[in-house]
Structure formats: C-alpha cells, structure tokens
Scaffold this motif. Sequence first.
Motif, PDB file in Angstrom:
ATOM      1  N   VAL A  64       0.044  -1.434   3.654  1.00 13.35           N
ATOM      2  CA  VAL A  64       0.353   0.081   4.185  1.00 13.35           C
ATOM      3  C   VAL A  64      -0.312   0.131   5.774  1.00 13.35           C
ATOM      4  N   PRO A  65       0.654   0.092   6.605  1.00  9.99           N
ATOM      5  CA  PRO A  65       0.258   0.107   7.955  1.00  9.99           C
ATOM      6  C   PRO A  65      -0.417   1.579   8.289  1.00  9.99           C
ATOM      7  N   GLY A  82      -4.583   1.001  -6.197  1.00  8.97           N
ATOM      8  CA  GLY A  82      -5.634   0.291  -5.598  1.00  8.97           C
ATOM      9  C   GLY A  82      -5.217  -1.309  -5.355  1.00  8.97           C
ATOM     10  N   SER A  83      -4.083  -1.516  -5.351  1.00 12.06           N
ATOM     11  CA  SER A  83      -3.472  -2.624  -4.978  1.00 12.06           C
ATOM     12  C   SER A  83      -3.234  -3.133  -3.714  1.00 12.06           C
ATOM     13  N   ALA A  84      -3.042  -2.178  -2.921  1.00 13.08           N
ATOM     14  CA  ALA A  84      -2.667  -2.306  -1.270  1.00 13.08           C
ATOM     15  C   ALA A  84      -3.716  -2.561  -0.284  1.00 13.08           C
ATOM     16  N   VAL A  85      -3.083  -3.099   0.737  1.00 12.37           N
ATOM     17  CA  VAL A  85      -4.145  -3.472   1.579  1.00 12.37           C
ATOM     18  C   VAL A  85      -3.637  -2.369   2.676  1.00 12.37           C
ATOM     19  N   VAL A  86      -4.621  -1.502   3.331  1.00 13.37           N
ATOM     20  CA  VAL A  86      -4.173  -0.714   4.338  1.00 13.37           C
ATOM     21  C   VAL A  86      -4.463  -1.606   5.702  1.00 13.37           C
ATOM     22  N   GLY A 199       6.871   2.255   8.939  1.00  9.43           N
ATOM     23  CA  GLY A 199       6.035   0.907   8.318  1.00  9.43           C
ATOM     24  C   GLY A 199       6.650   0.250   7.338  1.00  9.43           C
ATOM     25  N   THR A 200       7.832   0.422   6.870  1.00  7.70           N
ATOM     26  CA  THR A 200       8.655  -0.100   5.557  1.00  7.70           C
ATOM     27  C   THR A 200       9.391  -1.190   6.083  1.00  7.70           C
ATOM     28  N   ASN A 464       5.018  -1.234   2.862  1.00  9.07           N
ATOM     29  CA  ASN A 464       4.755   0.231   2.874  1.00  9.07           C
ATOM     30  C   ASN A 464       5.620   0.779   1.415  1.00  9.07           C
ATOM     31  N   PRO A 465       5.642   0.090   0.243  1.00 13.29           N
ATOM     32  CA  PRO A 465       6.306   0.465  -0.896  1.00 13.29           C
ATOM     33  C   PRO A 465       6.057   1.850  -1.270  1.00 13.29           C
TER      34      PRO A 465
END
Length: 472
Positions: A64-65, A82-86, A199-200, A464-465
Amino acid sequence: MNQYEELAEIVGSEHVITGDDAVSYVTDWRGRYQGRALAVVRPGSTEQVARVVRWCAANAVPVVPQGGNTGLCGGATPDDSGSAVVVSLTRMNAIRSIDTDNDTLVAEAGCILQAVQQAARDAGRLFPLSLAAEGSCTLGGNLATNAGGTQVLRYGNARDLVLGLEVVTADGEIWHGLRGLRKDNTGYDLRNLFMGSEGTLGIITAASVKLYPMPVAQCTALLALNSIEDAVTMLSLARSGFGASLTGFELIAGSCLDGVVACYPQQRIPFEGPSATMPWYALLELSDSESADHARERFEAVIGQALEAGFVHDAVIAENITQSKALWHLRESIPLAEKAFGKSIKHDVSIPVSRMAEFVQVTNAALQQAFPGIEHVIFGHLGDGNLHYNVAPGKAFSEETLLEKQPQVYQLVHDSVHRFNGSISAEHGVGQLKRDYLPLYKDPVELALMHKIKQALDPKGIMNPGKVLVVN
Ligand code: FAD
Ligand code: ZN
C-alpha cells in the motif's frame, strides 16, 4: 531472519514501524477507515523502494503506497487483515534538480507539495498545483490521485503538470522515465497510466514537473451572488474578459462560509448587511504578467460590468496580499470546518458547467424529499465544473443515522450525476470509497480495459489491492 528483520535489512530497523506506532499510517485522514499492517516501511531511496516491492512480490505481500495520507477515498489505508506492507514515501523528499531554461523541476515523490512550490518560487518560477492539503500532502500522492485543486482552470490537473516519472513497477523494477520533454511521441503514454492509478499499478518515486512564470500581480475578489446561474454567467464573463489570466473561480454556498466563521471565529465574511447572508459566493482570481495597475484595471472593469448588469450582487476586492490570503483562507478552511463539525457524506462530482445549476436544484430537491432536513454543504471549483457536493446531518439526523443512510444517499446523488453526464469522482479518486460504484456508472468496455491493464502491469495483484477495481 524473520520478515521484520528482512524488511529492516532493506530500509534500516528505525524505518520499520509496527504496532501502536503505526496507527496514524493505517487510519485515513477523515477517520473513516482503520486498517492494520504487517509493517509500515519508510524507504530512503528508489533502490530501497524497489527492494521492498521485490520482497513483497516474492512473499505475496500486498503493498500500500502512501504519501501524506490526506487522501479522501481511503486509497492509502490497508485493509484490516494485517497482511499488507504500507510503503510510506515521506523520507524521499529531495528536490533533485531545477532547470530554469527548460522550466522543469525534478522532485522525489515524498516531497510535501508546499516544498515543491517553494523550491520553484526560490528559482523565480511557479509550480501551480495548489490545494488545501498542500502543507501535508506529497507530490507522489498528488500524481497518484491526479489531484486537482484551485488552479486547474488555468494550469490543468496534476497530469497536465508532469513531463516524466520514475516508477517502481509491481515486479520491483525501476522505470527511469524522468524525461523533461514537452514532445515525445514514442509509443504508449505510460506516464499518464501511472498517474491517477492510486498506487494500484506501481509506486511513483520521482517526477519531472513543469514550471511556469511567476505572475507579476494577482487580484482576488469575493463576489456575493443570488444563484448558481449568476455564478455561471460571471464565469463566462471572466473567461472572456481575462482569458488565460483567470486562474481561479471557486463557488461557495453561503452556509459554508457561516460554518467556517462559526468554527474559526477569527475569520470573517467580509461583507455587511444583506450581502453577508447571500446564498452563494464566488472567489475570483486573476494573475497578470504585466503590472499591478494593469491587473487591477482589468479586474475592476470586468467586476464593474457584472455589478452593473446585476448578476453580481456585491463584491469585495482584496486591497493587498494579506486581504487576498484572508479570502483564500476562508475558502480553504471549508473542508477543515466541515471535519470539525463531524461526519459528513462527501461527493466530489463533475458536471458540465452549463448544467451545474440545474443539477444542484434537482439533486437538492430529491435529497430533501428522500431525507427531509438533511443539510447541503456545497462548494468547489466551478471553473472546472467540479463541486464538492457534500451532505451533513444538520438537525434532522444524528451522525450515525446519516452514515447508515450513506449507501442510499450515494445512490441518489451518483444516479443524478450520471443523468447529467457527470463523473462521480472529479478529483479525489476512487480508493476503496467509490470502488464498488464504478461498475454502476463506467462504460463496461472501459472498465474491462482497466482490468486488462491492471492484470498486465500487476499480474500478482499485490499493488494496493481492493482499491479502484475489484479484482477477482
Ligand atoms: P495519500 O493520501 O498518501 O495517498 C493517496 C493515494 O495515492 C492512495 O491510493 C495511495 O496509495 C496513492 N499514493 C500515494 N503516494 C503514492 C506514490 N508515491 N506512488 C503511487 N501511489 C501513491 N484533492 C484534490 O484533488 N483537490 C483538492 O482541492 C483537495 N483538497 C483537499 C483538502 C483537504 C483539507 C484534504 C485533507 C484533502 C484534499 N484533497 C484534495 C485530497 C488529497 O489531498 C489529495 O488526494 C492528495 O493528492 C493526496 O496526496 P497524499 O500525499 O496525501 O496521498
Ligand atoms: Zn477540491
């Protein structure tokens, strides 16, 4: 090594943020979306961004940008798994170069918009992108959302201000596209694909932007008006009278100014008597390349003509920069006052200017019929045919009841926008807020092409799903 150590090895352990320290990064500006993240990382270079994305791609971790996190559609907020990296770009805030002969500036994505404007000003140039969040939004976020703002009338949206990009792709490759060329017909327009993609499709790490001459003089006025029709007539007159010198034309409902003054008592509506309680106001700005006297003469002539013709009820012309700033400050305080007053439902719509008055009249009436007592909060960039057509609970509803009714309110307003050949997102983007509405209003072939592009550029679906498109 665990995953935090692997990320820390790329960006440095002090730039991997987790737990409570990450809360502000996983909550959106309006407080509407609250997500969770595996970690927030703050890379300090394009190479580090690329390595982070490669790590995410290898581990099937969503990316996630994020820039200044001022977006209004939840685009920069991860989901709650809680799985994404920002990936926060805020450390990448260098102005890399300025070329005044070419009138270009190269800045990194994490530069605060105000810093880019200032760097241009220091070089005797104008970078015209301007919006109320400019003290905290970033250039990368502006380009990723194709931001609009208050100078679009003259200079265009963010897309119109960019000549080249540096992008980290979904595979973690770096596209070195920082060309400063005004002409380049060597194939598909990838630059414009990444801009506005929220960001997608990839992460913008730097941009080469256009600079303009600084205006020699500016004039600002607040006009008191009886109707949107009168505002549109004034817009036409200002366009023909000022040509390219017309740099701003904002429409403001009287109730919005009342809200600003109630929230910030140090501000005031600069009229007395009936002119202080008009239903509509317009903020007009002229930028002149000759002289202050020339600007003032042109400005007063056109406003005088409008007052005489009767479609402007009253006008206050700023006498100096301080007064001009105070007028703009009134306008820019509207979204902040709106936030201070509590939750509202925002619609960022564009309609052909010629149909704006009819749209507002028809939609207001339909809303009142469906939700009696609901309050209209209407302001925006009339010169671009773009209104922030927001609604607040007023005295009729509690915030909670209003939010419960959000789907029906959206449907009513968006259906109306569609009937008027408008767009349900003029400048704020889609994010997660409007994602599910796109299929209702977008041409199916257009939407299918968007899916094909997403599939081609991000086959693993890690960028960015859940934003802009629903990918099955
Ligand atoms: P973020 O909120 O961090 O991100 C926005 C989106 O862009 C997200 O989808 C995110 O994933 C993506 N993104 C961010 N950085 C990158 C990057 N480097 N590469 C790829 N994707 C990225 N908007 C307007 O258009 N006009 C206005 O007049 C306007 N006024 C505003 C007034 C206020 C008070 C506020 C709070 C917001 C306003 N906005 C306006 C909305 C917002 O400021 C803009 O959308 C802004 O461009 C977002 O920039 P940001 O850095 O905060 O982006
Ligand atoms: Zn706006």
